[in-house]
Write an enzyme that holds these catalytic residues in place. Structure first.
Site, mmCIF file in Angstrom:
data_model
loop_
_atom_site.group_PDB
_atom_site.id
_atom_site.type_symbol
_atom_site.label_atom_id
_atom_site.label_comp_id
_atom_site.label_asym_id
_atom_site.label_seq_id
_atom_site.Cartn_x
_atom_site.Cartn_y
_atom_site.Cartn_z
ATOM 1 N N ALA A 132 -1.910 -12.022 -2.439
ATOM 2 C CA ALA A 132 -2.806 -12.933 -2.162
ATOM 3 C C ALA A 132 -3.512 -13.108 -3.485
ATOM 4 O O ALA A 132 -3.509 -13.795 -4.323
ATOM 5 C CB ALA A 132 -3.455 -12.693 -0.875
ATOM 6 N N TYR A 133 -5.103 -12.354 -3.445
ATOM 7 C CA TYR A 133 -5.899 -12.374 -4.435
ATOM 8 C C TYR A 133 -6.191 -11.043 -5.173
ATOM 9 O O TYR A 133 -6.078 -10.042 -4.634
ATOM 10 C CB TYR A 133 -7.295 -12.577 -3.456
ATOM 11 C CG TYR A 133 -7.082 -13.848 -2.440
ATOM 12 C CD1 TYR A 133 -7.344 -13.465 -1.318
ATOM 13 C CD2 TYR A 133 -6.452 -15.294 -2.807
ATOM 14 C CE1 TYR A 133 -7.160 -14.456 -0.374
ATOM 15 C CE2 TYR A 133 -6.274 -16.105 -1.802
ATOM 16 C CZ TYR A 133 -6.513 -15.721 -0.605
ATOM 17 O OH TYR A 133 -6.490 -16.534 0.465
ATOM 18 N N ILE A 134 -6.941 -11.356 -6.224
ATOM 19 C CA ILE A 134 -7.597 -10.231 -7.267
ATOM 20 C C ILE A 134 -9.249 -10.745 -7.066
ATOM 21 O O ILE A 134 -9.413 -11.804 -7.391
ATOM 22 C CB ILE A 134 -6.795 -10.088 -8.530
ATOM 23 C CG1 ILE A 134 -5.901 -9.202 -8.470
ATOM 24 C CG2 ILE A 134 -7.970 -9.236 -9.337
ATOM 25 C CD1 ILE A 134 -4.974 -8.974 -9.476
#
Length: 221
Positions: A132-134
């Site tokens: 998903a995300y950083i």
């Protein structure tokens, strides 16, 4: 349950901003890996606070300025909590005041360990398992923009959260008056203000925000 990694390579334990961010992400429903370098009791205190509120968290030892230890602790966290979806880089080492005439190259290298080497090692370690995300606090906005362009095609966002002066434990007794006088919103920021910004960037609501330096300082110049 979504997973988050809150790697905090402060001199002793996750505290101040790191602890508040960890608690906020746990309240948002993420399982949080809380990193510490030497003070196990301090990290476990943060974990206990999260668990007492019904959240999921575990403490993991490791020096995130060391390549081998970083890879190992990320692997251990993945085994216990599953692959990382959110990475919060909160590595801060000692920042002693040094007069310019006494400044050495080693002083610069000491800071680069936390603000450049540590984020790079962590991103490289968690990237293979990310979905998903950083949310990365990096030393240089240019590095964030580069990573955002490179990792964007994989659905990974990269942003810098840049707090103003947010008083925490280590600032006890410091006079805030001069700084406060220059804050247009008329109050000092709190760790919760920073945690809320990280929470947004790590959420679905922040999924289209990448390559940005988000300043949290009440308008302080």
């Amino acid at each position: 349950m979504r997973r988050a990694c809150n790697w905090a390579a402060e001199p002793e334990r996750p505290r101040g901003l790191g602890a508040v961010i960890a608690r906020r992400l746990a309240a948002d429903g993420l399982a949080v890996a809380v990193n510490y370098r030497s003070d196990r009791a301090g990290a476990e205190k943060v974990v206990a606070e999260i668990q007492a509120e019904g959240g999921a968290a575990e403490a993991f030892a490791g020096d995130v300025t060391d390549e081998g230890q970083t890879a190992d602790l990320v692997a251990r966290a993945a085994t216990r909590l599953g692959p990382s979806e959110v990475l919060v880089v909160n590595a801060t080492g000692p920042q002693p005041p040094v007069a310019v005439e006494e400044l050495t190259w080693q002083d610069h290298l000491d800071q680069l360990l936390f603000f450049v080497k540590s984020p790079t090692l962590l991103v490289q370690a968690v990237l293979p398992g990310m979905s998903a995300y950083i949310a990365a606090k990096a030393a240089q906005h240019a590095m964030t923009q580069t990573w955002a362009r490179e990792l964007g095609p994989y659905g990974i966002t990269v942003n810098v959260v840049a707090p103003g002066w947010i008083p925490v434990e280590r600032h006890a007794g410091v006079d805030e008056a001069d700084y406060l006088a220059e804050v247009p919103l008329g109050r000092m920021g709190t760790p919760a203000d920073v945690a809320a910004t990280v929470s947004f960037l790590a959420s679905d609501g922040g999924a289209f925000v990448t390559g940005q330096r988000v300043t949290v300082n009440g308008g302080h110049a």
